[in-house]
Design a protein around this motif. Structure first.
Motif, mmCIF file in Angstrom:
data_model
loop_
_atom_site.group_PDB
_atom_site.id
_atom_site.type_symbol
_atom_site.label_atom_id
_atom_site.label_comp_id
_atom_site.label_asym_id
_atom_site.label_seq_id
_atom_site.Cartn_x
_atom_site.Cartn_y
_atom_site.Cartn_z
ATOM 1 N N ASP A 133 -9.791 2.349 -4.657
ATOM 2 C CA ASP A 133 -9.535 3.681 -4.132
ATOM 3 C C ASP A 133 -8.275 3.307 -3.052
ATOM 4 O OD1 ASP A 133 -10.430 6.094 -4.134
ATOM 5 O OD2 ASP A 133 -10.938 6.434 -2.811
ATOM 6 N N THR A 134 -7.473 2.549 -3.735
ATOM 7 C CA THR A 134 -5.598 2.249 -2.500
ATOM 8 C C THR A 134 -5.143 2.080 -3.972
ATOM 9 O OG1 THR A 134 -6.781 1.709 -0.926
ATOM 10 C CG2 THR A 134 -5.285 1.472 -0.387
ATOM 11 N N GLU B 249 0.998 5.337 1.140
ATOM 12 C CA GLU B 249 0.506 5.485 2.267
ATOM 13 C C GLU B 249 -0.079 6.732 1.279
ATOM 14 O OE1 GLU B 249 -0.536 4.745 5.039
ATOM 15 O OE2 GLU B 249 0.137 3.154 4.315
ATOM 16 N N ARG B 250 -1.465 8.036 1.397
ATOM 17 C CA ARG B 250 -2.153 9.293 1.448
ATOM 18 C C ARG B 250 -1.887 10.168 2.290
ATOM 19 N NH1 ARG B 250 -7.804 7.690 -1.123
ATOM 20 N NH2 ARG B 250 -6.214 6.761 -2.863
ATOM 21 N N GLN C 288 -3.165 12.271 -4.960
ATOM 22 C CA GLN C 288 -2.528 11.405 -5.067
ATOM 23 C C GLN C 288 -1.951 10.702 -6.106
ATOM 24 O OE1 GLN C 288 -3.270 7.545 -3.321
ATOM 25 N NE2 GLN C 288 -1.413 7.185 -2.804
ATOM 26 N N LEU D 61 -7.585 10.022 -3.745
ATOM 27 C CA LEU D 61 -6.846 9.406 -5.211
ATOM 28 C C LEU D 61 -6.387 10.282 -5.989
ATOM 29 C CD1 LEU D 61 -6.427 6.741 -5.872
ATOM 30 C CD2 LEU D 61 -8.292 6.560 -6.914
ATOM 31 N N VAL E 236 -3.924 -0.047 -8.939
ATOM 32 C CA VAL E 236 -4.999 1.354 -7.954
ATOM 33 C C VAL E 236 -5.946 -0.050 -7.842
ATOM 34 C CG1 VAL E 236 -7.006 3.015 -7.631
ATOM 35 C CG2 VAL E 236 -4.475 3.133 -8.996
ATOM 36 N N TYR F 142 -1.349 0.469 -4.880
ATOM 37 C CA TYR F 142 -0.103 -0.227 -3.968
ATOM 38 C C TYR F 142 0.911 0.000 -5.612
ATOM 39 C CZ TYR F 142 -3.769 -2.532 -1.721
ATOM 40 O OH TYR F 142 -5.012 -2.340 -0.229
ATOM 41 N N LYS G 92 0.321 -0.954 0.089
ATOM 42 C CA LYS G 92 0.078 -0.099 -0.481
ATOM 43 C C LYS G 92 0.346 1.341 -0.015
ATOM 44 C CE LYS G 92 -3.813 2.285 2.665
ATOM 45 N NZ LYS G 92 -4.670 2.141 3.731
#
Length: 112
Positions: free
Chosen positions: A59-60, A15-16, A25, A22, A56, A62, A13
């Motif tokens: 919504d994350t 980090e935001r 970022q 998103l 992605v 990696y 992951k």
């Protein structure tokens, strides 16, 4: 040329920052470059520039740490590790499925 491909690795992951969405970022990870007119979003721009090295999912963002392995049949496996990383193994025909789609399918299979 399409072919069957097999990758095994880990998703870490990214980090935001606090209050960062998103799109913000993705723009930051691209070095705050201007969005070219042929992309609809910074997410799409990021995935194009970092194909197979970032993905992605849900919504994350990696970071992808993967190796390519000899391929025979489709595999979509993922395991959630204690430190929040996702270990994965995907093998698929890339003429009918893309890397991000394979990762998405593997994540759906966690715990099955």
């Amino acid at each position: 040329m399409s072919e069957t491909v097999h990758y095994k690795g880990v998703l870490k992951k990214v980090e935001r920052f606090d209050g960062e969405n998103l799109e913000q970022q993705c723009k930051r990870l691209l070095g705050n470059k201007e969005l070219p007119s042929y992309f609809d979003s910074y997410e799409e721009f990021l995935l194009d520039n970092y194909y197979k090295t970032m993905t992605v999912q849900n919504d994350t963002v990696y970071e992808v740490k993967a190796i390519e392995v000899d391929a025979d049949s489709d595999i979509f496996n993922a395991t959630l590790l204690n430190d929040g990383q996702i270990e994965f193994e995907v093998r698929y025909y890339n003429g009918g499925c893309g890397f991000d789609e394979a990762i998405e399918e593997a994540i759906k299979n966690i715990g099955k």
